[in-house]
Design a protein around this motif. Structure first.
Motif, PDB file in Angstrom:
ATOM      1  N   THR A 139      -0.454 -35.244 -81.091  1.00 53.92           N
ATOM      2  CA  THR A 139      -0.575 -33.814 -80.805  1.00 53.92           C
ATOM      3  C   THR A 139       0.226 -33.370 -79.586  1.00 53.92           C
ATOM      4  OG1 THR A 139      -2.755 -33.740 -81.857  1.00 53.92           O
ATOM      5  CG2 THR A 139      -2.202 -31.945 -80.353  1.00 53.92           C
ATOM      6  N   ILE A 140       0.098 -34.042 -78.470  1.00 47.73           N
ATOM      7  CA  ILE A 140       0.802 -33.607 -77.257  1.00 47.73           C
ATOM      8  C   ILE A 140       2.317 -33.697 -77.416  1.00 47.73           C
ATOM      9  CG2 ILE A 140       1.217 -34.161 -74.823  1.00 47.73           C
ATOM     10  CD1 ILE A 140      -1.780 -34.660 -74.541  1.00 47.73           C
ATOM     11  N   PRO A 141       2.877 -34.797 -77.938  1.00 47.26           N
ATOM     12  CA  PRO A 141       4.335 -34.805 -78.167  1.00 47.26           C
ATOM     13  C   PRO A 141       4.798 -33.684 -79.090  1.00 47.26           C
ATOM     14  CG  PRO A 141       3.460 -37.034 -78.280  1.00 47.26           C
ATOM     15  CD  PRO A 141       2.278 -36.117 -78.200  1.00 47.26           C
ATOM     16  N   PHE A 142       4.004 -33.397 -80.116  1.00 46.09           N
ATOM     17  CA  PHE A 142       4.342 -32.311 -81.043  1.00 46.09           C
ATOM     18  C   PHE A 142       4.370 -30.975 -80.315  1.00 46.09           C
ATOM     19  CE2 PHE A 142       2.859 -28.987 -84.030  1.00 46.09           C
ATOM     20  CZ  PHE A 142       3.836 -29.078 -85.007  1.00 46.09           C
ATOM     21  N   ILE A 143       3.362 -30.708 -79.514  1.00 51.03           N
ATOM     22  CA  ILE A 143       3.288 -29.434 -78.800  1.00 51.03           C
ATOM     23  C   ILE A 143       4.432 -29.313 -77.794  1.00 51.03           C
ATOM     24  CG2 ILE A 143       1.924 -28.138 -77.098  1.00 51.03           C
ATOM     25  CD1 ILE A 143      -0.566 -28.917 -78.669  1.00 51.03           C
ATOM     26  N   LYS A 144       4.757 -30.374 -77.126  1.00 48.96           N
ATOM     27  CA  LYS A 144       5.885 -30.327 -76.188  1.00 48.96           C
ATOM     28  C   LYS A 144       7.179 -29.962 -76.913  1.00 48.96           C
ATOM     29  CE  LYS A 144       4.249 -33.565 -72.635  1.00 48.96           C
ATOM     30  NZ  LYS A 144       4.474 -34.903 -72.014  1.00 48.96           N
ATOM     31  N   GLU A 145       7.361 -30.511 -78.097  1.00 46.61           N
ATOM     32  CA  GLU A 145       8.591 -30.259 -78.852  1.00 46.61           C
ATOM     33  C   GLU A 145       8.670 -28.825 -79.362  1.00 46.61           C
ATOM     34  OE1 GLU A 145      11.195 -32.298 -82.494  1.00 46.61           O
ATOM     35  OE2 GLU A 145       9.349 -33.256 -81.792  1.00 46.61           O
ATOM     36  N   LEU A 146       7.529 -28.179 -79.494  1.00 46.17           N
ATOM     37  CA  LEU A 146       7.506 -26.800 -79.979  1.00 46.17           C
ATOM     38  C   LEU A 146       8.146 -25.821 -78.997  1.00 46.17           C
ATOM     39  CD1 LEU A 146       3.938 -26.521 -81.565  1.00 46.17           C
ATOM     40  CD2 LEU A 146       6.118 -26.553 -82.789  1.00 46.17           C
ATOM     41  N   CYS A 147       8.463 -26.265 -77.804  1.00 48.50           N
ATOM     42  CA  CYS A 147       9.054 -25.364 -76.806  1.00 48.50           C
ATOM     43  C   CYS A 147      10.388 -24.770 -77.286  1.00 48.50           C
ATOM     44  CB  CYS A 147       9.250 -26.078 -75.480  1.00 48.50           C
ATOM     45  SG  CYS A 147      10.501 -27.380 -75.507  1.00 48.50           S
ATOM     46  N   LYS A 148      11.035 -25.428 -78.236  1.00 51.48           N
ATOM     47  CA  LYS A 148      12.325 -24.922 -78.719  1.00 51.48           C
ATOM     48  C   LYS A 148      12.165 -23.782 -79.716  1.00 51.48           C
ATOM     49  CE  LYS A 148      12.660 -28.660 -82.155  1.00 51.48           C
ATOM     50  NZ  LYS A 148      13.388 -29.896 -82.512  1.00 51.48           N
ATOM     51  N   TYR A 149      10.931 -23.510 -80.138  1.00 52.83           N
ATOM     52  CA  TYR A 149      10.687 -22.410 -81.079  1.00 52.83           C
ATOM     53  C   TYR A 149      10.060 -21.244 -80.313  1.00 52.83           C
ATOM     54  CZ  TYR A 149      11.590 -25.974 -84.598  1.00 52.83           C
ATOM     55  OH  TYR A 149      12.177 -26.957 -85.354  1.00 52.83           O
ATOM     56  N   LYS A 150      10.892 -20.317 -79.918  1.00 52.77           N
ATOM     57  CA  LYS A 150      10.468 -19.251 -79.010  1.00 52.77           C
ATOM     58  C   LYS A 150       9.490 -18.266 -79.650  1.00 52.77           C
ATOM     59  CE  LYS A 150      13.145 -21.004 -75.911  1.00 52.77           C
ATOM     60  NZ  LYS A 150      12.536 -21.861 -74.864  1.00 52.77           N
TER      61      LYS A 150
END
Length: 224
Positions: A139-150
């Protein structure tokens, strides 16, 4: 029984659960799950004072939204196929089932420029193969990666607990989700305030409230 009477019963149960856990009942939002009921029954829920409507299927949800959309806040709470995003993105204020990058990419693509879509990341806390969602570890790695979707704002986490007769048995799953949410909050990620928990259904929502739920998804106990 009328939705109004059922709503009063649910609200009383929430109040009791909040007293036990030293919470404010005003912090708990009731999402009426209307996937098995008619447009008229959904309208009755809105007229009874229900503000949040939850739908599991894009087609059914859109049919109700086309009739009643201006009267409530709409939540997509089921498994969302990427190909369905285009037809429902404008209608639903919240998506409770973000669990893969392909879906995030489609939400980003279909959300009007400059707008943000409130999303819950779905976590399969119990590890049941029949349930969708990321593992706790993913979950945490996934959420961190979501930063590229504004266009995506991670407002919280969602889970579905195992269906059991004794709701106390699922308390550890709700507690684990709350602890995970608190860990993410401490990271202070701009795109993921993660201040909400979508957990608890008709059979176990009081336990979910005691463990910190801010959105409960209630179907049979509210609208039948």
């Amino acid at each position: 029984m009328s939705v109004k009477n059922q709503l009063q019963n649910v609200q009383a149960s929430i109040e009791e659960a909040c007293q036990k856990s030293n919470r404010n009942a005003a912090d708990v939002n009731i999402v009426a799950v209307t996937k098995y009921v008619s447009i008229d029954r959904t309208k009755e829920a809105l007229e009874a004072g229900v503000e949040h409507i939850g739908e599991n299927r894009a087609e059914d949800g859109m049919a109700k939204w086309n009739e009643l959309g201006d009267n409530g806040i709409w939540h997509f709470i089921g498994n969302l196929q990427s190909r369905k995003v285009k037809e429902m993105i404008h209608a639903f204020d919240y998506i409770h089932s973000l669990d893969r990058m392909s879906l995030a990419k489609e939400v980003q693509k279909r959300t009007p420029e400059g707008e943000k879509k409130k999303c819950f990341v779905q976590v399969n806390v119990s590890g049941e193969s029949s349930k969708s969602g990321l593992s706790v570890e993913e979950t945490i790695p996934f959420i961190k990666e979501l930063c590229k979707y504004k266009a995506i704002e991670v407002v919280g986490l969602m889970t579905m607990a195992p269906f059991v007769e004794d709701a106390e048995e699922v308390r550890p799953y709700f507690r684990k989700l709350r602890e995970l949410k608190e860990e993410i909050q401490q990271m202070q990620l701009p795109h993921a305030p993660c201040s909400h928990l979508s957990m608890g259904m008709s059979n176990d929502y009081t336990v979910a409230v005691e463990e910190g739920a801010t959105f409960i998804r209630v179907g049979s106990a509210l609208v039948g």
